[in-house]
Write an enzyme that holds these catalytic residues in place. Structure first.
Site, mmCIF file in Angstrom:
data_model
loop_
_atom_site.group_PDB
_atom_site.id
_atom_site.type_symbol
_atom_site.label_atom_id
_atom_site.label_comp_id
_atom_site.label_asym_id
_atom_site.label_seq_id
_atom_site.Cartn_x
_atom_site.Cartn_y
_atom_site.Cartn_z
ATOM 1 C CB VAL A 196 3.209 17.208 38.977
ATOM 2 C CG1 VAL A 196 2.668 18.596 38.689
ATOM 3 C CG2 VAL A 196 4.012 17.192 40.276
ATOM 4 C CE1 TYR B 162 13.776 22.451 46.353
ATOM 5 C CE2 TYR B 162 15.926 23.398 46.841
ATOM 6 C CZ TYR B 162 14.659 23.517 46.291
ATOM 7 O OH TYR B 162 14.287 24.683 45.671
#
Length: 255
Positions: free
Chosen positions: A66, A178
């Site tokens: 990706v 994150y």
């Protein structure tokens, strides 16, 4: 992939050679969908697809990183040549940035000391990767009579939960990579939902929960099947289903 068509609904799950992604692929295949496993490592993708076919699923693999635009476009081209459309896109591929460690040990993400290059790498996969894949697959999704996009997020994306001094995240070190990347992903989900609402494409984010996977050093308390269940549910919503929402197994997750 060889040229062909199918009467089944077609789903692409990114990052699906292991963990939650594999569980989602397995769940969708069990419902009768033709499932394409996106995996950075072609060998692992093919091994996973073969295992799910052996269990009775209509599953194949496509090489898909990706973070590489050319690879994303090539995967979209392959899926288009094989099926001519896409009914379900599950953007599951993601990284923590800290490697395979429990969240309590991810101290390299503390904002005041974090390496900006690590933050950039996490956003490259968790946010920009979703944009690359979604945009490349939109032409195929628009050929579906009832397309669905599910972005796999996290309860850590909830500003309500993470800002609560007495909440569930107080025991974890603050995260500048994150956690913000998943918050950005839920915000992005709403924007895609707003844009695609008129096309009948439902777009939602889901928090699978703390699942026992490689990414957290197998410290999660939910099974992969349990984590995959809400993702699968959102992937097969009826026409009257929600869009622009953020959900977990327990129902709506607070923003």
């Amino acid at each position: 992939m060889s040229d062909g068509t199918t009467d089944r609904e077609v789903a692409l799950v990114t990052g699906a050679n292991r963990g939650i992604g594999r569980g989602v692929a397995e769940g969708l295949a069990a419902l009768g969908l033709a499932v394409v496993i996106g995996a950075r490592d072609p060998r692992r993708g093919e091994e996973t697809a073969a295992a799910l076919r052996a269990a009775g699923g209509d599953v194949r693999a496509v090489a898909l990183d990706v973070t590489v635009q050319a690879r994303v476009r090539e995967a979209a081209k392959e899926i288009g040549a094989r099926f001519g459309r896409l009914d379900v896109l599950v953007n599951n591929a993601g990284i923590t940035g800290s490697g395979q460690v429990p969240p309590v040990d991810a101290r390299d993400q503390v904002p005041s000391t974090v390496d900006p290059d690590m933050v950039r790498k996490v956003f490259e996969t968790n946010v920009l990767g979703v944009i690359r894949v979604t945009n490349a697959l939109l032409p195929l999704l628009r050929r579906s009579p009832a397309a669905r996009i599910v972005n796999v997020s996290s309860h850590a994306a909830s500003l309500t939960l993470t800002s609560d001094p007495d909440g569930p995240f107080t025991a974890l070190p603050p995260s500048a990579a994150y956690t913000p990347s998943k918050a950005a992903l839920t915000a992005l989900t709403v924007q895609y939902a707003n844009e695609l609402r008129g096309d009948g494409i439902l777009v939602n984010a889901v928090a699978p929960g703390y699942v026992d996977t490689d990414s957290n050093g197998h410290t999660g308390f939910l099974t992969v099947a349990q984590g995959a269940a809400p993702v699968v549910r959102l992937a097969v919503l009826g026409a009257d289903g929600p869009t622009g929402g953020f959900f977990g197994a327990e129902g709506p997750v607070p923003w």
